[in-house]
Design an enzyme around this catalytic site. Structure first.
Site, PDB file in Angstrom:
ATOM      1  N   LYS A   1      -1.389  -1.397  -4.331  1.00 30.62           N
ATOM      2  CA  LYS A   1      -2.353  -0.230  -4.109  1.00 30.62           C
ATOM      3  C   LYS A   1      -1.744   0.914  -4.231  1.00 30.62           C
ATOM      4  CE  LYS A   1      -5.958   1.553  -1.060  1.00 30.62           C
ATOM      5  NZ  LYS A   1      -6.513   1.337   0.316  1.00 30.62           N
TER       6      LYS A   1
ATOM      7  N   TYR B   1       0.883  -1.191  -0.012  1.00 33.89           N
ATOM      8  CA  TYR B   1       0.181   0.216   0.202  1.00 33.89           C
ATOM      9  C   TYR B   1       0.760   1.289   0.074  1.00 33.89           C
ATOM     10  CZ  TYR B   1      -3.644   3.175   1.421  1.00 33.89           C
ATOM     11  OH  TYR B   1      -4.864   4.295   1.533  1.00 33.89           O
TER      12      TYR B   1
ATOM     13  N   VAL C   1      -9.333  -0.874  -5.352  1.00 35.51           N
ATOM     14  CA  VAL C   1      -9.631  -0.725  -3.759  1.00 35.51           C
ATOM     15  C   VAL C   1     -10.575   0.253  -3.523  1.00 35.51           C
ATOM     16  CG1 VAL C   1      -8.906  -0.815  -1.253  1.00 35.51           C
ATOM     17  CG2 VAL C   1      -7.280  -2.139  -3.281  1.00 35.51           C
TER      18      VAL C   1
END
Length: 298
Positions: free
Chosen positions: A160, A132, A202
């Site tokens: 992400k 992330y 996401v």
């Protein structure tokens, strides 16, 4: 390994601040029924840092129960690498399909420290990992250079991308090809990211508007960009609610209005009030009143 719409779910609370697993099962099932491709537990939107490890594993187990064969990931976002590794081990024992890992949320680690921490967490959990990268919220930028360095470990499978710079998506693909499953993590850049090669989203506002979110993703993948863009333009004011210090309260208000959930958050957060609440509510109600008819997807 992963693709599609994977919402970062909210954690639900009872009036006494305990976790409301019954409401989570209901809300998570709405996502699965709408066609999402997995669930992510206890991220920023899921108030993960406000939950104990035991509570986070409880939310993860609920995701696994509802999602069935679709992947359920647990977010690991700890101040210390030691605690992050401990949580990764617990997630593995609980049956997580993978982890979404955030660098230290307190100490802003440098390149060497960030790579070392990510490697340690990967080794501890021994699960597939979505890196992330969110330099705005967490002030540690997992750069393309770091991703390239980590590419020798097959446990790092996805990214992400939440740098808020749409150019980063193309930079990752140009440098690393399809080594990582590239997800967008910024709701109001989703169409743009999917258009330049992201294979997953996401999503946040998906929790209140799952069918519209899934429709945008699937239409893009079918090459029906004009139809996807029409829905996205309607969706855009709502998606802006995800890019805010108050994203948790904003999206829980949207859930309350759109799917009849509740707005309970864990202190020090409090539900929206005053002008901020009025603006968010107006945006949500206006969108609900003008909801587009979704095209047939085949």
């Amino acid at each position: 390994m992963w693709q599609g719409v994977i919402p970062a779910v909210t954690s639900k609370f009872n009036e006494d601040d305990s976790l409301d697993f019954a409401e989570m099962r209901r809300c998570f099932a709405l996502q699965i029924d709408a066609g999402v491709d997995g669930l992510i537990a206890c991220g920023s939107l899921g108030e993960g840092p406000m939950l104990s490890h035991e509570e986070r594993i409880g939310v993860l187990r609920t995701c696994i129960e509802v999602a069935g064969a679709r992947p359920s990931l647990l977010t690991v976002a700890e101040a210390s690498t030691r605690d992050a590794c401990a949580l990764a081990e617990k997630a593995a024992r609980a049956g997580a399909a993978g982890l979404m890992v955030v660098p230290s949320t307190i100490y802003h680690s440098d390149h060497r420290e960030t790579v070392a921490a990510l490697r340690a967490i990967a080794a501890a959990g021994d699960l597939p990992i979505m890196i992330y990268s969110n330099r705005l919220a967490y002030r540690v930028d997992v750069t393309v250079e770091m991703m390239e360095e980590l590419a020798d470990d097959p446990r790092f499978v996805a990214v992400k991308e939440s740098s808020d710079d749409i150019r980063r998506s193309t930079e990752i693909i140009n440098r690393l090809g399809r080594r990582y499953d590239l997800f967008t993590g910024v709701d109001n850049l989703a169409f743009e990211a999917l258009a330049v090669g992201a294979i997953g989203w996401v999503a946040g506002l998906c929790l209140a508007f799952p069918h519209e979110t899934v429709a945008i993703y699937r239409l893009v993948k079918l090459g029906r960009h004009a139809e996807a863009l029409s829905i996205y333009r309607w969706f855009r004011p709502l998606l802006d609610l995800d890019v805010s210090t108050y994203l948790v309260q904003n999206i829980k208000l949207a859930e309350a209005l759109a799917i009849h959930s509740n707005e309970r958050v864990r202190a020090p957060r409090m539900p929206l009030a005053g002008e901020r609440r009025a603006r968010a509510e107006q945006t949500i109600l206006q969108a609900m009143a003008t909801r587009p008819e979704l095209p047939r997807l085949v």
